[in-house]
Design a protein around this motif. Sequence first.
Motif, short mmCIF file in Angstrom:
data_model
loop_
_atom_site.label_atom_id
_atom_site.label_comp_id
_atom_site.label_asym_id
_atom_site.label_seq_id
_atom_site.Cartn_x
_atom_site.Cartn_y
_atom_site.Cartn_z
N LEU A 114 96.51 2.38 24.07
CA LEU A 114 95.28 1.82 24.64
C LEU A 114 94.46 2.89 25.37
O LEU A 114 93.23 2.91 25.29
N LEU A 115 95.14 3.79 26.08
CA LEU A 115 94.44 4.85 26.79
C LEU A 115 93.64 5.73 25.83
O LEU A 115 92.52 6.14 26.13
N PHE A 116 94.23 6.00 24.67
CA PHE A 116 93.53 6.81 23.66
C PHE A 116 92.37 6.03 23.07
O PHE A 116 91.24 6.52 22.99
N HIS A 117 92.65 4.80 22.64
CA HIS A 117 91.64 3.99 21.97
C HIS A 117 90.46 3.69 22.89
O HIS A 117 89.29 3.75 22.46
N CYS A 118 90.74 3.37 24.15
CA CYS A 118 89.69 2.99 25.11
C CYS A 118 89.16 4.18 25.89
O CYS A 118 88.40 4.00 26.85
N LYS A 119 89.60 5.38 25.50
CA LYS A 119 89.16 6.61 26.16
C LYS A 119 89.37 6.55 27.68
O LYS A 119 88.53 6.98 28.47
N GLY A 120 90.52 5.97 28.06
CA GLY A 120 90.87 5.88 29.47
C GLY A 120 90.24 4.72 30.21
O GLY A 120 90.52 4.51 31.39
N GLY A 121 89.37 3.98 29.53
CA GLY A 121 88.64 2.90 30.19
C GLY A 121 89.42 1.61 30.28
O GLY A 121 89.16 0.64 29.56
N LEU A 122 90.42 1.58 31.17
CA LEU A 122 91.24 0.39 31.38
C LEU A 122 91.25 0.03 32.87
O LEU A 122 91.03 0.88 33.73
N SER A 123 91.53 -1.22 33.15
CA SER A 123 91.62 -1.66 34.54
C SER A 123 92.67 -0.85 35.28
O SER A 123 93.73 -0.53 34.75
N GLY A 124 92.38 -0.53 36.54
CA GLY A 124 93.31 0.26 37.33
C GLY A 124 94.13 -0.55 38.31
O GLY A 124 94.86 0.02 39.13
N ILE A 125 94.05 -1.87 38.23
CA ILE A 125 94.72 -2.73 39.20
C ILE A 125 96.23 -2.52 39.20
O ILE A 125 96.87 -2.54 40.26
N ASN A 126 96.82 -2.32 38.04
CA ASN A 126 98.28 -2.15 37.96
C ASN A 126 98.72 -0.70 38.05
O ASN A 126 99.86 -0.37 37.72
N GLY A 127 97.83 0.19 38.47
CA GLY A 127 98.23 1.57 38.69
C GLY A 127 98.18 2.42 37.43
O GLY A 127 97.71 2.00 36.37
N VAL A 128 98.71 3.64 37.54
CA VAL A 128 98.59 4.62 36.46
C VAL A 128 99.63 4.42 35.36
O VAL A 128 99.52 5.01 34.28
N ILE A 129 100.66 3.61 35.61
CA ILE A 129 101.69 3.40 34.60
C ILE A 129 101.39 2.18 33.73
O ILE A 129 101.71 2.16 32.55
N ARG A 130 100.72 1.18 34.30
CA ARG A 130 100.42 -0.03 33.55
C ARG A 130 98.93 -0.37 33.59
O ARG A 130 98.57 -1.52 33.84
N PRO A 131 98.05 0.57 33.33
CA PRO A 131 96.62 0.26 33.37
C PRO A 131 96.24 -0.79 32.32
O PRO A 131 96.66 -0.72 31.17
N GLY A 132 95.49 -1.78 32.74
CA GLY A 132 95.00 -2.79 31.81
C GLY A 132 95.96 -3.91 31.49
O GLY A 132 95.57 -4.92 30.90
#
Length: 305
Positions: A114-132
Amino acid sequence: MDEKILQVTEEAAGMRVDVYLTQALDISRSFAQQIVQRGEAQVNDNIVKAKYRLHDGDTVCIRMESPKEWTAEAENLPLAVIYEDADMIVINKARGMVVHPAAGNYRGTLVNALLFHCKGGLSGINGVIRPGIVHRLDKDTSGVMVAAKTDAAHRGLAQQIKEHKARRTYWALVHGNIAEDKGVVDAPVGRHPKDRIKMAVTFKGGRPAVTHFKVLKRYGACTWIECRLETGRTHQIRVHMAYINHPVINDPLYGYKKDAFPIEGQALHSHCLDLVHPISGQQMHFEAPLPQDFLDCLKRAEKHI
């Protein structure tokens, strides 16, 4: 130094120690083998090989150095996208893919993809290990899953799941012939009192859990069912179906030890998801077709009617 002590139960007797650790610690098989080889996982205070077969009553002690700080990295991995907009993404998760990084599974997870596909654009609520990640599926459960691309969408989706407004429907192939056309399993689920790697129906300390099921097709020795969750406890469908003596086909934790079906992991698939768009308020419905391995199981069941 982190230390974890596990007591082997009768259900786990005969299991290879590396397989046992894979399930107990939710790590990859290769990482489990590495910690056994390094002597960081010992049985009854003895260094053993990864192929060592456990006995009822064995004590497995894991001592590992605390992991250093790390973050999930973007990876160009296959990703079956069902729907995507600026706020959220719905994917058809492949069986065998771990949802987020953990010890021994730093790469190759859904989050990495997901990080690659969304170019890092994921929710940050769950931190850096479980973004989105708003909810999860077991590693060997395939199908529909939603992830949030913004914090606002994450909060909206999480609230729907918490309040049971998001409707999740699963398909499963289970052992035995279910006589009723439909039914409800209303039984609390909590950590197994003796085997800490498993969940169980437990009326002491368990959390309320309700699963509605209906028969899609009977094959005599097994039944194809649809399950709808009112609650979202860990391993809920797998635990509930085993509780009524119809365990999911090829379930390594709650099923029979030997299954002759052509599938790796349990025959459980997240078929569809109904929710309200967290930003626009639009009612939405998503479906994921059955993967080939599940279809192969149905073909085998058909031949044995």
